[in-house]
Design a protein around this motif. Structure first.
Motif, PDB file in Angstrom:
ATOM      1  N   MET A 123       6.245  -8.131   0.177  1.00  0.00           N
ATOM      2  CA  MET A 123       6.765  -7.405   1.621  1.00  0.00           C
ATOM      3  C   MET A 123       7.929  -6.935   1.736  1.00  0.00           C
ATOM      4  N   SER A 126       7.902  -3.631   0.350  1.00  0.00           N
ATOM      5  CA  SER A 126       6.932  -2.767   1.243  1.00  0.00           C
ATOM      6  C   SER A 126       7.857  -2.215   2.513  1.00  0.00           C
ATOM      7  N   GLN A 138      -0.302  -0.616   0.301  1.00  0.00           N
ATOM      8  CA  GLN A 138       0.063  -2.062   0.216  1.00  0.00           C
ATOM      9  C   GLN A 138      -0.992  -2.956  -0.538  1.00  0.00           C
ATOM     10  N   LYS A 140      -2.764  -6.437  -0.478  1.00  0.00           N
ATOM     11  CA  LYS A 140      -2.571  -7.232   0.558  1.00  0.00           C
ATOM     12  C   LYS A 140      -2.969  -8.609  -0.042  1.00  0.00           C
ATOM     13  N   LYS A 144       1.298 -12.581   6.015  1.00  0.00           N
ATOM     14  CA  LYS A 144       2.502 -11.983   6.386  1.00  0.00           C
ATOM     15  C   LYS A 144       2.415 -10.357   6.089  1.00  0.00           C
ATOM     16  N   VAL A 145       1.663 -10.256   4.999  1.00  0.00           N
ATOM     17  CA  VAL A 145       1.608  -8.737   4.433  1.00  0.00           C
ATOM     18  C   VAL A 145       0.522  -7.984   5.339  1.00  0.00           C
ATOM     19  N   CYS A 149       1.489  -4.742   7.776  1.00  0.00           N
ATOM     20  CA  CYS A 149       0.720  -3.755   7.648  1.00  0.00           C
ATOM     21  C   CYS A 149      -0.045  -3.263   9.154  1.00  0.00           C
TER      22      CYS A 149
END
Length: 182
Positions: A123, A126, A138, A140, A144-145, A149
């Protein structure tokens, strides 16, 4: 974003700014016209142990197809290089490794600006890509990710089970609407 959204999703990494770096300039990235930076760590392939081997092989297969059109660079955000060394080996050493421990977070933001696409699982990497207004794809692997997004309206998302679709996601890339996070 509303005040509530900012409070719910705030991370200090959003306060970082780009910092030009001679160390990064010395990498001579400009000699490569089309390049992708990939940030993964071992843990993303540990999420679903039953499919770990298949997910990893799909990932390698997708990267092999990208090597025809892009120079691929690998970076690992947790300081351990085991996963990216394995990827490099599985790609017949046809990719380059950038050791992140050499750079400060602000320099990483500057590094990201040099790439056509960023493929990231972690994350914070990112978030750095978002700050740099990079083209983020991304991976995933946890909630949390997914939340991140959703927050940035990123539709360029790969699940661990569809890592083989990386070339199609690049081809059909949907631009992220970069907003002021403050």
């Amino acid at each position: 974003l509303s005040k509530k959204e900012v409070l719910l999703h705030y991370d200090p990494a959003f306060d970082l700014i780009l910092k030009k770096s001679k160390k990064i300039d010395n990498l001579k990235l400009s000699k490569y016209k089309r390049k992708i930076l990939i940030c993964v760590n071992s843990s993303i392939f540990e999420v679903n142990k039953n499919k770990k081997h298949n997910n990893y092989n799909n990932f390698i297969s997708a990267l092999k197809s990208l090597l025809h059109n892009y120079k691929i660079f690998l970076i690992q955000n947790d300081g351990r290089l085991d996963m990216i060394r394995r990827i490099k080996s599985d790609l017949n050493n046809d990719v380059k490794i950038i050791e992140e421990s050499d750079f400060h977070p602000q320099e990483i933001i500057y590094l990201i600006k040099h790439f056509n696409f960023i493929i990231s699982a972690p994350m914070h990497f990112s978030i750095f890509t978002y700050i740099a207004k990079g083209k983020l794809i991304q991976i995933k692997y946890d909630e949390k990710v997914s939340s991140f997004c959703k927050l940035i309206n990123n539709k360029n998302i790969l699940n661990l089970s569809n890592l083989n679709t990386i070339p199609q996601v690049i081809k059909n890339y949907q631009t992220i609407n970069y907003k002021n996070m403050a």
